[in-house]
Design an enzyme around this catalytic site. Structure first.
Site, PDB file in Angstrom:
ATOM      1  N   ASP A 165       0.693 -11.928   2.505  1.00 50.60           N
ATOM      2  CA  ASP A 165       1.325 -13.223   2.270  1.00 50.60           C
ATOM      3  C   ASP A 165       2.829 -13.033   2.465  1.00 50.60           C
ATOM      4  O   ASP A 165       3.287 -11.966   2.915  1.00 50.60           O
ATOM      5  CB  ASP A 165       0.955 -13.787   0.888  1.00 50.60           C
ATOM      6  CG  ASP A 165       1.638 -13.064  -0.272  1.00 50.60           C
ATOM      7  OD1 ASP A 165       2.281 -12.013  -0.043  1.00 50.60           O
ATOM      8  OD2 ASP A 165       1.530 -13.544  -1.415  1.00 50.60           O
ATOM      9  N   CYS A 220       0.688  -8.032  -0.704  1.00 49.73           N
ATOM     10  CA  CYS A 220       1.306  -9.211  -1.308  1.00 49.73           C
ATOM     11  C   CYS A 220       2.428  -8.689  -2.208  1.00 49.73           C
ATOM     12  O   CYS A 220       2.818  -7.522  -2.088  1.00 49.73           O
ATOM     13  CB  CYS A 220       0.290 -10.098  -2.025  1.00 49.73           C
ATOM     14  SG  CYS A 220      -0.519  -9.412  -3.472  1.00 49.73           S
ATOM     15  N   THR A 259       2.486  -8.023  -5.414  1.00 53.36           N
ATOM     16  CA  THR A 259       2.009  -6.986  -6.336  1.00 53.36           C
ATOM     17  C   THR A 259       0.845  -6.176  -5.780  1.00 53.36           C
ATOM     18  O   THR A 259       0.542  -5.102  -6.309  1.00 53.36           O
ATOM     19  CB  THR A 259       1.507  -7.638  -7.631  1.00 53.36           C
ATOM     20  OG1 THR A 259       0.456  -8.549  -7.287  1.00 53.36           O
ATOM     21  CG2 THR A 259       2.636  -8.385  -8.353  1.00 53.36           C
ATOM     22  N   HIS A 317     -14.231   8.619  -3.551  1.00 56.06           N
ATOM     23  CA  HIS A 317     -15.158   8.253  -4.623  1.00 56.06           C
ATOM     24  C   HIS A 317     -15.712   6.840  -4.464  1.00 56.06           C
ATOM     25  O   HIS A 317     -16.887   6.610  -4.744  1.00 56.06           O
ATOM     26  CB  HIS A 317     -14.462   8.330  -5.986  1.00 56.06           C
ATOM     27  CG  HIS A 317     -14.106   9.730  -6.402  1.00 56.06           C
ATOM     28  ND1 HIS A 317     -13.963  10.107  -7.717  1.00 56.06           N
ATOM     29  CD2 HIS A 317     -13.850  10.841  -5.677  1.00 56.06           C
ATOM     30  CE1 HIS A 317     -13.643  11.391  -7.784  1.00 56.06           C
ATOM     31  NE2 HIS A 317     -13.560  11.863  -6.554  1.00 56.06           N
ATOM     32  N   HIS A 324     -21.381   9.951  -5.596  1.00 55.54           N
ATOM     33  CA  HIS A 324     -20.575   8.736  -5.465  1.00 55.54           C
ATOM     34  C   HIS A 324     -21.349   7.638  -4.736  1.00 55.54           C
ATOM     35  O   HIS A 324     -21.128   6.453  -4.981  1.00 55.54           O
ATOM     36  CB  HIS A 324     -19.273   9.044  -4.733  1.00 55.54           C
ATOM     37  CG  HIS A 324     -18.458  10.107  -5.397  1.00 55.54           C
ATOM     38  ND1 HIS A 324     -17.942   9.955  -6.668  1.00 55.54           N
ATOM     39  CD2 HIS A 324     -18.096  11.350  -4.990  1.00 55.54           C
ATOM     40  CE1 HIS A 324     -17.280  11.050  -7.005  1.00 55.54           C
ATOM     41  NE2 HIS A 324     -17.361  11.920  -6.017  1.00 55.54           N
TER      42      HIS A 324
END
Ligand code: RB5
Length: 152
Positions: free
Chosen positions: A8, A65, A67, A98, A133
């Site tokens: 964004d 973005c 964060t 993992h 995993h």
């Protein structure tokens, strides 16, 4: 490897940095925008990348973005997507080894370009270790199946 890349406005500059890194490394990618710092809604860009990875058109995706949180939440709504927000190289490696993360998310307002480059490189080079995993990743898919069967 073919990467779907998007951001964004809040992650635009970091997305440009990552596009530069991918270009320097000779890694094929498609940039879905944003193409400026004009405000756009991060779920729209996350959906494009998530659907591109889900469909198989792209091997993996990278989303930025402000964060890294919003794009991760949105991308993870698409079945088959395992988007991981990583702001350190240890997590980036583990996200592949993992969790078989098929999308990496990053926050431009959280980390600088140098660390972001190291994280992207680490994540691109790491491989899923499968073994125990794999069972856990299959259980994540089973959770998606459980709720896909619900009417609401
Ligand atoms: C946009 O201001 C900001 O909310 C967005 O980039 C992101 O950080 C959301 O999680």
């Amino acid at each position: 490897m073919n990467i779907a890349l998007a951001s964004d406005h809040g992650g635009f500059k970091l997305k440009e940095e990552i596009a530069g890194l991918l270009g320097e490394a000779g890694i094929k990618y498609k940039d879905f925008g944003a193409f400026s710092e004009e405000a756009v809604d991060y779920p729209d860009l996350a959906l494009i990348v998530a659907e591109g990875v889900r469909s198989g058109d792209f091997d993996r995706g990278i989303l930025c973005c402000g964060t890294g949180i919003g794009v991760a939440i949105a991308a993870n709504k698409v079945p088959g997507i395992r988007a991981a927000l990583c702001h350190d190289t240890f997590s980036a490696r583990a996200a592949r080894e993992h969790n078989c993360a098929n999308i990496l998310t990053l926050g431009q307002r959280v980390i600088g370009p140098g660390l972001a480059r190291d994280i992207v490189t680490t994540w691109l080079e790491a491989e899923f270790k499968a073994g125990r995993h794999a069972r856990r990743v299959e259980k994540i898919a089973a959770i998606e199946q459980k709720y896909n069967r619900c009417s609401r």
